[in-house]
Enzyme design. Sequence first.
Site, PDB file in Angstrom:
ATOM      1  N   GLU A 122       3.581  43.663 -40.957  1.00  0.00           N
ATOM      2  CA  GLU A 122       2.576  43.132 -40.597  1.00  0.00           C
ATOM      3  C   GLU A 122       1.634  41.779 -40.933  1.00  0.00           C
ATOM      4  O   GLU A 122       2.600  41.374 -41.937  1.00  0.00           O
ATOM      5  CB  GLU A 122       2.009  44.377 -41.119  1.00  0.00           C
ATOM      6  N   LYS A 199      -4.743  48.080 -35.678  1.00  0.00           N
ATOM      7  CA  LYS A 199      -5.221  49.183 -36.255  1.00  0.00           C
ATOM      8  C   LYS A 199      -6.045  50.498 -36.613  1.00  0.00           C
ATOM      9  O   LYS A 199      -7.290  49.762 -36.767  1.00  0.00           O
ATOM     10  CB  LYS A 199      -4.641  48.616 -37.864  1.00  0.00           C
ATOM     11  N   CYS A 236       0.539  50.094 -40.516  1.00  0.00           N
ATOM     12  CA  CYS A 236       0.493  50.086 -41.994  1.00  0.00           C
ATOM     13  C   CYS A 236      -0.091  51.490 -42.402  1.00  0.00           C
ATOM     14  O   CYS A 236       0.292  52.975 -42.377  1.00  0.00           O
ATOM     15  CB  CYS A 236       0.248  49.122 -42.400  1.00  0.00           C
TER      16      CYS A 236
END
Length: 393
Positions: A122, A199, A236
């Site tokens: 990330e 994300k 994540c």
Amino acid sequence: MASIKSENVDDFDSILDSHLPANVLSEVKQLLYGSNTRNLGVPDDVLLKAAVEQFDVKIFKFDAKKEELRPPRIVRVGIIQNKIVLPTTDSILSQKNALYNRIESMITAAVMAKVNVICLQEAWNMPFAFCTREKHPWCEFAESAENGPTTKFLQKLSKENRIVIISPILERDECKGDIIWNTAVVIDTDGTVLGKHRKNHIPRVGDFNESTYYMEGNTGHPVFQTAFGKIAINICYGRHHPLNWLMFGLNGAEIVFNPSATIAGLSEPLWSIEARNAAIANGYFTCAINRVGTEVFPNEFTSGDGKPSHKAFGHFYGSSYVAGPDGSRTPGLSRIRDGLLVAEIDLNLCRQVKDVWGFQMTQRLELYAKSLNEVIKPDYEQQIIKSLTGLNL
Ligand SMILES: NC(=O)NCCC(=O)O
């Protein structure tokens, strides 16, 4: 005996190797990792390059049954974990360029190991500066997903080597008011940008002050059809959300990458479970990638926990691994060193496992769709049956 500090503990596999007697070692590893991964060993030229440039390389294989009607669909995935190279006080350009050099040599090693799809960690081209809550200078790392220097740098490597590269970056959306996103860019084998995913779930935990910088993504759950199977990216913190994993599966993903940045003392007990569990529940391969090292920032920041302010963002513990739909997984990379983990997988395993377990057939989506539709209503009442004795705690 004096206890060892977390940032000095290496990968669990080598701890097992050096402490367990040979007669129990393979049994213990099978119990821990499942019985479907084999260590393929690393070719000498790759080993030499990795030794000179100081990173680890591990190569594993997941087996699938031979089928009569479908040929095997063999893919080599490569996941890379790395420290930042220069101090966070250096210029942005030199920090980025140093990371480009580092990643170019690790991607070259991956290509030598015949990798087809590579995923980086990330926000790989910058320090994970969101802990500071400072906008300047860190927002300057944000760049266009389609035309920014990082994408251009990787497009060359993709095209030259006919590989797919997943590049998680801080995106600056120049066409929409210069807003910032946390985005994974998918670069196809011909160097074109196949697409991007933003994300979905933004953390509000510990020093992960990411919500100061960007909002929840607006790209849904895209799956990218490539020459090496259908791939998706769950960035994540999205790994704590089973529905996020589910949607990538429902859209047909066969491999889901989870580029992450997370630290010891916060998420380590969760790390080895979540991506592995998602692989089992959704019938695909998962690739969990975490940063490594301790990043120190110029100005002190507080964590809102009454403890003294500090400049270091804890220890990113690496431990990247790949898990299969049958629940088997590779050992992890180091907790403290840069590394490349390669897994040779046969995508046919996904359907084979679905046939055995039937999770997709028994998952009752219509039941949950109906229930969830009720739950989101403001006047929803929880379905609790109370004991008539009055002894309800
Ligand atoms: N980068 C990020 O979302 N980290 C949050 C912490 C965690 O999910 O372990």
